[in-house]
Each structure stands twice: as structure tokens, then as C-alpha cells.
Motif scaffolding. Structure first.
Motif, PDB file in Angstrom:
ATOM      1  N   ASP A 135       0.836  -1.202   0.000  1.00 33.90           N
ATOM      2  CA  ASP A 135       0.000   0.000   0.000  1.00 33.90           C
ATOM      3  C   ASP A 135       0.873   1.255   0.000  1.00 33.90           C
ATOM      4  O   ASP A 135       2.095   1.165  -0.108  1.00 33.90           O
ATOM      5  CB  ASP A 135      -1.018  -0.029   1.155  1.00 33.90           C
ATOM      6  N   SER A 136       0.227   2.381   0.196  1.00 29.40           N
ATOM      7  CA  SER A 136       0.945   3.638  -0.010  1.00 29.40           C
ATOM      8  C   SER A 136       1.997   3.944   1.052  1.00 29.40           C
ATOM      9  O   SER A 136       2.790   4.872   0.893  1.00 29.40           O
ATOM     10  CB  SER A 136      -0.072   4.788  -0.072  1.00 29.40           C
ATOM     11  N   CYS A 137       2.006   3.164   2.167  1.00 30.95           N
ATOM     12  CA  CYS A 137       3.040   3.456   3.181  1.00 30.95           C
ATOM     13  C   CYS A 137       4.425   3.031   2.730  1.00 30.95           C
ATOM     14  O   CYS A 137       5.413   3.328   3.403  1.00 30.95           O
ATOM     15  CB  CYS A 137       2.779   2.767   4.507  1.00 30.95           C
ATOM     16  N   CYS A 138       4.526   2.271   1.667  1.00 33.94           N
ATOM     17  CA  CYS A 138       5.837   1.769   1.237  1.00 33.94           C
ATOM     18  C   CYS A 138       6.776   2.933   0.975  1.00 33.94           C
ATOM     19  O   CYS A 138       6.416   3.907   0.301  1.00 33.94           O
ATOM     20  CB  CYS A 138       5.676   0.917  -0.016  1.00 33.94           C
ATOM     21  N   ILE A 139       8.011   2.829   1.563  1.00 31.78           N
ATOM     22  CA  ILE A 139       8.985   3.892   1.351  1.00 31.78           C
ATOM     23  C   ILE A 139      10.122   3.410   0.455  1.00 31.78           C
ATOM     24  O   ILE A 139      11.186   4.015   0.382  1.00 31.78           O
ATOM     25  CB  ILE A 139       9.541   4.416   2.690  1.00 31.78           C
ATOM     26  N   ALA A 140       9.913   2.224  -0.151  1.00 32.22           N
ATOM     27  CA  ALA A 140      10.917   1.642  -1.045  1.00 32.22           C
ATOM     28  C   ALA A 140      12.286   1.550  -0.386  1.00 32.22           C
ATOM     29  O   ALA A 140      13.304   1.920  -0.957  1.00 32.22           O
ATOM     30  CB  ALA A 140      10.987   2.411  -2.366  1.00 32.22           C
ATOM     31  N   CYS A 141      12.285   1.043   0.872  1.00 36.28           N
ATOM     32  CA  CYS A 141      13.550   0.914   1.606  1.00 36.28           C
ATOM     33  C   CYS A 141      14.346  -0.291   1.143  1.00 36.28           C
ATOM     34  O   CYS A 141      15.500  -0.462   1.519  1.00 36.28           O
ATOM     35  CB  CYS A 141      13.295   0.828   3.111  1.00 36.28           C
ATOM     36  N   MET A 142      13.710  -1.154   0.377  1.00 42.57           N
ATOM     37  CA  MET A 142      14.376  -2.323  -0.224  1.00 42.57           C
ATOM     38  C   MET A 142      14.682  -3.454   0.767  1.00 42.57           C
ATOM     39  O   MET A 142      15.379  -4.381   0.451  1.00 42.57           O
ATOM     40  CB  MET A 142      15.682  -1.939  -0.958  1.00 42.57           C
TER      41      MET A 142
END
Lengths: 495, 363
Positions: free
Chosen positions: A10-17
Motif C-alpha cells: 500500500d501507499s506506506c511503502c517507502i521503497a527501503c528495499m
């Protein structure tokens, strides 16, 4: 390759990998270091990425695409046909059977409690004994010349609680899992079981809580191994794949696994389907005696079999073979790898197997001579209590123990890519499991179950576990037919 | 509706016992008076007595007390007995009509001895031969119930309050050195004659107050050794366990008490090494015979009596002494009513057997 699951965020993803690093199945990759790419077809739903996502942004769903509905050839049937048509191979899977139409009898039995006519007992105020002893008992007492009782009991296993850990081999699972199991077994005063892959030398110090296994491949079996144990288990079969041997691929036979198994690196380790020195019951008796000779009659010998249709006479034969303990593994028992068709279509549920074996051994007047361990799909303390009330002395848990260590039952053990560091020999994955922390979780689990077992017992006014063993009046069935009730040896609820 | 014997019924109770260590024979009057005090602990659905030393003139013969549902059952049982035993004497047990005791079965008494050539052929001892025959009668003749079958002892039981049962059987006319009594409070109606206490096999008899939670584990274990629990009562299973442990395993009654009401492991751990080993051995060896849940029992046997509580003492049990006489009862009042001036009175601890025996063999 068709996907079974879909990875969502969902939109909380910060693409921290983080998920990219955690996924050992290659289902998530990164695009130019900025965004995620999902390869849904590679996802096995092991929940590793979900559990470790710092934002709680990930979740996995079932693949929504559906095949045209057909009431005979269902989705999985069709998928498997397509897969086999493509590969020409035997379908492999792992963990326990998924036969959806085979009842879980534990869920159809209810336990009793005391009301008015006798008191329930509060385990927090009164002693509540769960100490369990496993081993052979002679048929009569003996006395010395002064009339004093002579201790003629062969060696017994002594458990503080009727729960032990099932056999899982080093090779199929990582050394850290063995470490966690052995530390926990020592702390809990119970036993863990090496499985058929030998015992790593660093774990020799846990020998008083170790059961070593002798299976058809005889991997890692030597005199010191047999004597570095509290008991020796001869494995004839396991519930997940009765009648089938084992196959650990050369890829997993590396380093210490190779040394411990006494198999050259990179060579497949094949466990034959039968023991090639046991083609009949009299051969089993000879192997039991050979093992007793080599261990100087100081250790009980366990014979483990899969629950199959004629389990009762098989158990009776084992009881007369000189074995001290019979371990019966039911239909839902787990595995690191098994042909899926075998896993889902061969064997008996453990509840029926225990009931019929216990009854048969009583009819033959030899139930008190030998102890019975039940395994194969024990999920919680209620299952333990019910298994004992049906007639088991103790249970062993495999899948539940692995779940305590992080396993989410994705049934991909055979891939060797276990993201939780359990069923893998991959250096970077193995490190994910901290054996001390794992041991703590195992101890927590077994202690929690033991406390619940005490609550069940106290409710029934039973303050020692042996008074529960085979106490079938403690059980009543629901949603069972006459035949099932008869085999289980219990009445219907309300009867 | 399922009657008792077809279904397991729980019950509360009163028990009482009087034992004369000097072998002095007293009439059943005292035990009747004692149990009658605890009238409210029973509900009129079962009472009974066991007396030892009551048949001195026939003391070498097995004394059978048998209930029959019909003459046909009696004929069948007598045919069975005649084939296997020499019947020295047979008669109806004399009773006094009592308005509170009804639906009595036919109640017969036999003095028998096994036929010598059959004993020899069977390769069994006399007791084993006789007990097997009695278990067979109970098992196979549906309207016959062997109530007691020991030597120089007998059980008198019925549906009713114990004092009425005593009156019905004219208990005051018997003289014995040892008496036990039972008043029953079962949770079912109707009561059942054969389900009353004491329960007996050979010269063992048991009266029991409690409801054991280990029942089915114990039953299924003891049934492995040739017993069949037809009455589905706790007392029956306790009697068979004691018979098995004493007669077939050769344990003393004290050792039996350490099996059925074994000390907790934590208690065993505090004992010295020898005792620790002995108690652990008994517990491990006979773990199927540990009895849990509440019970207080009085076990009558030839020349003695044992009183025992479950290991948590979940049922009352009081013991007292005066001179050569020992008293046991569920309530102190039931002792004081027959002996107001006891010299010592105490409550035995849970799991602690009190065993009294004759100071010399009577006879």
C-alpha cells in the motif's frame, strides 16, 4: 509459470528495499534502486517480507485469476497437470499432508471437566504432575533375598512434560535449528531428535537430551554417535511419506553436513525406502538387539513407523521385538521433502492410529510393557491432551516447533531457499536464525502448552499425567459416525 | 433410560470401619450404629456391610453371597458351580422384612471348595481358580452377581439407607472381628443392589467414598490382567487393582498404597536414596494404577484393615483408637457414637495408609 500468490503493497511503502534483501525466492527485485518489482510467480507466501517490512506496507494475496470452473478438475488439479506436462516430473512438496477431506479428529473431540460430584484442582495451588517416563516395563516385580524390591526396570527416558521434538535431520534443516532444539530440550528436560543426518560434534554436549536416529541410509551412524544419546530411534517410516525413502540433494551436502552425514560433498544422499537389513519383523528384532549390544543395554530403543492401515498388528510386532518405545507418525506429519501425491494420499490420521494401537496392545495385554509416542499434526496443547487420553504416553512436535522458530508453513523446504533460515544450508540465510533466541521461543511454547495441559487436567480433577493416559471417558465426539466413535473408543457428546 | 451397570454413575458416600486387633468378635450392632449417624451422607440408594470372622464353622471354605434376578439365573449359576466346586452348604441368606427395603433379588449363600482334580488340571492356585470362576459368573450369567466370595467373611448390601440394610440382613446376629460399612449417595435413580458397596473379590472388600478421575485409565489397565469391570463403579476397579497388586504381583498393602496414592514426585525427591529409588520404582512400574481424584477407602482383608485417602485428601477420613479397637470413619461423630472415650483420634494424611492387623491369628 503461473503465480499462486500476488505480492501487494500500500501507499506506506517507502521503497527501503528491505524486502528485496529478505526474499530468498527472488520474488522481489529493485528497479534502479528506487522502486520495487514483484515477480509474483516466484512468491511462495512464506511471509518473510511481510513480517519484516518496517512500514507494514506489504501483504500477500491469493492469485485472483481463476480457471473456468469445473466441479471435477479443480484449480489445483489443472495447475498440477500443466506443471507435470511441462516438466515430466514427480510433484514435490514439503510439510504435512493437505488432504482437505480427511477429518482432523482432534477437532471433533471434546474434553470433560469436573462439576459438583468431584472437585476440579487448581494447578496454581496444588501440585500438578506432567513428568512422563518412557521405556519398557517388566511384567512382574522381583525381590532380593531380604524381600526388598529389586529395580528391574530397563532405562527410561524422563520428560518433565509429555512433549518432545520430532526428528528433523541436519541437512534438511540448518545447524542453527538443531542448536535451538538441543538448547531448548535441555532447558525443558525433554528430548530432541537428530533425524537421520547424524549429530554435529558441537552438539555432543547435549547428549543427555538427544535422541539419535538410525534410518535406512545410516547417515552419520557410528559407535560414538549411538552412545552420545539418551535413546536411539530406528526410523522405519514417517507420516508424510510412508513407504518412501529420502533424497537430500548434493547441493545441500556441503561442509559440515557432508562431514556429519559421512557422505562426500556434492553427492546426493539417498535413504532407501526400506532398511535393506530389515525385510521382516524378525530382522527388526535383530537390529534392536544389535543397537542394545553396542550401547550396553543402557539406552532405550525407539522404533518409529508411519501410521498405515495395519498399524495395530505392526505395533504389536514392534512391542515384541525388544523395542522399548514405539513412535507413530500420522498422516499429517511434516517433512522436508516428499512426493506430493504420497504425502496427501497415504497413511492414517494419528488419532485413529493411536486409538487402534492402544486398544490392540491392551487386548494383547502388552500395553504396559511399552510406551507410545504420537506425532503428526499436533498443533496445540488440546491436541496433546486428546492424544494422551486416546492412549499415547507422549507426543512429539515438528511443524509446531519450526513455527516457533519463524516457519510460516509455505511448504517450500525442498527448495533449500528457506527465507527464515530453517530448511536451508545457504550461509547467508542460515544466519537469520539465532539459536539462542530460537531456543527461548521453543521453551516459551512448550512451557505455555504445559501450563494449558495442567489447566485441562486440573479441570478434570486429574493431578498426574499418567491418570490421563488412555482415559477415554475424558473424551466425547461430535460430528462423528458410529464407526469412527468405535475406533476412537469414545462416546458421543451428550451420551 | 440406562441403568447403573450400563453407565458410569458418580456418587458421594459415608464409610465406617471397626477393627478388633485382639480378634474379639463383636456383633454388627456397633457398625450399624456408627454408619446410621451419617444418615444424611447417603440418600437411601445404597448401603452395605462387610464382616470378617463371621463364619468360623466354615472358615476353610469360600463363602459365596450371590444375588439372582430370577430362579433361572440361580439354576444356571448353581449348575456352573457344581461342575467346578464341591458345595458344602447352601441356603437363602436370612432376612427380616423391612418396609424401606424393596425389590430384593434372590439372595443366596454357598460354602464351597474347588474340586481337587480340576484345581490340579488347571495348574492354578485355589484363589486364582476361584476368582476366575466368580468373574466368569459375573461376566456371563446376566442375572447373577457374586457379591462376595472370600473365606470367613461376607458382604451384605442393598438399596436403602445403611441402617435399614442392617436391619434387613439381621446384621446384629453376626459376630466378626472386623466390620466395614457404607452409605451411598449416587447421582442416579433407581439405585441398584449390585452397585451398592462393599465391593469384594476373594477376601478383599472395599468401601469407598469418592469419585476417581483416573477411572477409565485404571479400568482399561486392570482389564488387561483378566478382570472385567461390569459394574462400572470406582469401587470395583479399586478392588481389582488391589487384588492384582497383592495377589498377582505380591506387593504388600503398604506398597499398594504407594502405587495407587503415590507420593508426588516432589515429595519423593526429599526422601533418602533407598526410599527415593523404591518409591520411584513403584510409581514407574505401576503408573497405570495411580488413582487420582477424591477417594477415601477402607479395605477389609483376612486378618486386617487398611484405610487410605487420595494424595490430596479430597475426602474426609478420621481414625481413632481405644484399647484393642481401631475405628475409621468419614466423620468423627460416627466414631464417638460407638466409643465416646477414644484414646487417640486423628485424621490420616493424604496418601498415608493406616493398616491394622490382628495381633495374633484367630481361629
Amino acid at each position: 509459470m503461473m503465480a499462486r500468490y500476488r505480492i501487494r503493497r500500500d501507499s506506506c511503502c517507502i521503497a527501503c528495499m528491505r524486502c528485496v534483501k529478505e526474499c530468498s525466492f527472488g520474488a522481489i527485485s529493485e528497479k534502479e534502486g528506487k522502486d520495487l518489482v514483484f515477480h509474483h510467480d516466484k512468491c511462495v507466501d512464506c511471509q518473510r517480507c511481510v513480517s519484516l517490512c518496517p512500514q507494514g506496507a506489504l501483504y500477500i494475496t491469493e492469485e485472483e485469476n481463476r480457471f473456468r470452473h469445473n466441479s471435477v478438475f479443480r484449480k489445483d488439479d489443472l495447475k498440477e497437470i500443466l506443471l507435470q506436462a511441462e516438466t515430466g516430473g514427480v510433484l514435490l512438496s514439503s510439510m504435512g499432508a493437505s488432504g482437505k477431506n480427511v477429518p482432523i479428529y482432534f477437532d471433533k473431540m471434546l474434553l470433560n471437566a469436573s462439576q459438583v460430584t468431584n472437585p476440579s484442582i487448581d494447578p496454581l495451588r496444588e501440585p500438578m504432575e506432567t513428568a512422563t517416563f518412557l521405556g519398557e516395563r517388566p511384567s512382574t516385580v522381583e525381590r532380593d533375598e531380604n524381600g526388598k524390591l529389586r529395580d528391574n526396570l530397563p532405562p527410561h527416558l524422563e520428560l518433565s512434560t509429555p512433549i518432545m521434538f520430532s526428528a528433523m535431520s541436519y541437512g534438511a534443516i540448518s545447524l542453527n535449528v538443531h542448536k535451538a532444539l538441543s538448547i531448548a530440550a535441555e532447558e525443558l528436560h525433554t528430548y530432541w531428535n537428530t533425524g537421520e543426518g547424524g549429530l554435529h560434534e558441537s552438539l555432543y554436549r547435549y547428549k543427555d537430551n538427544t535422541i539419535v536416529q538410525v534410518a535406512s541410509g545410516r547417515f552419520g551412524v557410528h559407535q560414538r554417535y549411538l552412545n552420545t544419546a539418551a535413546a536411539i530411534e530406528i526410523k522405519i517410516g514417517q507420516g508424510a511419506k510412508p513407504g518412501i525413502g529420502g533424497h537430500l540433494t548434493g547441493a545441500k551436502i556441503v561442509g559440515d553436513v557432508s562431514r556429519t552425514r559421512m557422505v562426500p560433498e556434492g553427492l546426493d544422499a539417498i535413504s532407501p525406502a526400506p532398511h535393506h537389513d530389515i525385510y521382516s519383523i524378525e530382522d527388526l528384532a535383530q537390529l534392536v538387539m544389535s543397537i542394545k549390544e553396542v550401547t550396553e543395554y543402557k539406552k532405550p530403543v525407539i522404533v518409529k513407523v508411519a501410521a498405515v492401515h495395519n498399524i495395530a498388528p505392526i505395533a504389536s510386532g514392534i512391542a515384541r521385538s525388544g523395542a522399548d518405545i514405539i513412535s507413530i507418525d500420522g498422516y499429517r506429519g511434516g517433512t522436508g521433502a516428499a512426493p506430493k501425491r504420497i504425502r496427501d494420499n497415504v497413511g492414517l490420521p494419528i488419532e485413529l492410529a493411536i486409538a487402534s494401537v492402544d486398544q490392540r496392545l491392551r487386548e494383547e495385554k502388552i500395553r504396559d510393557r511399552i510406551s507410545i509416542i504420537a506425532s503428526g499434526g499436533i498443533r496445540n496443547s488440546a491436541d496433546v491432551v486428546k492424544a494422551i487420553a486416546l492412549g499415547a504416553d507422549a507426543v512429539s512436535i515438528g511443524t509446531a516447533a519450526l513455527c516457533a522458530l519463524g516457519c510460516h508453513i509455505c511448504a517450500s523446504c525442498h527448495s533449500g531457499k528457506c527465507a527464515w533460515g530453517i530448511a536451508t544450508q545457504d550461509e547467508s540465510l542460515r544466519k537469520r536464525l539465532d539459536p539462542e533466541k530460537g531456543a527461548e521461543r521453543l521453551v516459551n511454547l512448550v512451557q505455555a502448552w504445559t501450563q494449558e495441559i495442567k489447566e485441562f487436567m486440573g479441570g478434570m480433577g486429574i493431578n498426574s499425567i499418567e491418570a490421563l493416559r488412555g482415559n477415554r471417558l475424558a473424551l466425547r465426539g461430535v460430528d462423528l459416525n458410529q464407526k469412527e466413535l468405535k475406533i476412537l473408543g469414545i462416546g458421543y457428546a451428550g451420551e | 433410560m440406562k441403568k447403573e451397570g450400563e453407565i458410569r454413575i458418580s456418587s458421594g458416600c459415608a464409610i465406617s470401619g471397626i477393627f478388633c486387633k485382639d480378634g474379639r468378635r463383636i456383633t454388627g450392632e456397633a457398625i450399624k450404629k456408627s454408619i446410621a449417624v451419617m444418615h444424611s451422607r447417603s440418600n437411601g440408594l445404597g448401603g452395605g456391610f462387610a464382616g470378617y470372622g463371621i463364619y468360623p464353622q466354615y472358615k476353610d471354605y469360600y463363602a459365596l453371597h450371590i444375588f439372582y434376578d430370577s430362579q433361572k439365573d440361580r439354576e444356571e449359576a448353581e449348575r456352573f458351580l457344581e461342575k467346578r466346586f464341591d458345595i458344602i452348604n447352601l441356603s437363602k441368606i436370612p432376612v427380616r422384612q423391612n418396609s424401606k427395603i424393596s425389590e430384593a433379588p434372590l439372595i443366596w449363600r454357598y460354602f464351597i471348595t474347588p474340586l481337587p482334580h480340576l484345581i490340579q488340571d488347571s495348574q492354578l492356585d485355589e484363589d486364582e481358580y476361584t476368582s476366575r470362576a466368580m468373574i466368569r459368573i459375573n461376566d456371563t450369567i446376566s442375572g447373577a452377581y457374586v457379591v462376595s466370595c472370600g473365606k470367613d467373611m461376607g458382604v451384605f448390601k442393598a438399596v436403602g439407607y445403611p441402617e435399614d440394610v442392617a436391619d434387613f440382613y439381621r446384621i446384629e446376629e453376626y459376630e466378626g472381628y472386623s466390620w466395614t460399612a457404607h452409605g451411598r449417595y449416587p447421582t442416579n435413580t433407581p439405585g441398584w443392589w449390585a452397585g451398592s458397596h462393599p465391593f469384594s473379590l476373594l477376601d478383599l472388600s472395599v468401601v469407598h467414598n469418592g469419585e476417581i478421575s483416573s477411572y477409565d485409565a485404571n479400568r482399561r489397565a486392570v482389564e488387561m490382567y483378566g478382570y472385567s469391570c461390569n459394574l462400572l463403579t470406582d469401587t470395583e476397579v479399586i478392588t481389582y487393582i488391589l487384588d492384582y497388586l497383592t495377589r498377582k504381583q505380591g506387593l504388600t498393602l503398604k506398597e499398594c498404597s504407594e502405587v495407587i496414592a503415590s507420593p508426588f514426585w516432589s515429595t519423593i525427591a526429599t526422601k533418602n536414596e533407598d526410599e527415593r529409588k523404591r518409591l520411584s520404582y513403584l510409581r514407574k512400574m505401576f503408573s497405570s494404577f495411580l488413582i487420582t481424584g477424591p477417594f477415601s477407602i477402607l479395605v477389609g482383608f483376612h486378618g486386617g484393615m487398611m484405610a487410605l485417602n487420595d494424595r490430596l485428601k479430597l475426602r474426609s477420613l478420621v481414625a481413632a483408637e481405644k484399647g484393642n479397637t481401631t475405628y475409621f470413619s468419614s466423620e468423627e461423630a460416627a466414631i464417638r457414637v460407638v466409643e465416646p472415650n477414644v484414646e487417640r483420634i486423628w485424621a490420616p494424611r493424604g496418601g498415608e495408609a493406616v493398616i491394622v492387623t490382628l495381633s495374633k491369628e484367630v481361629g
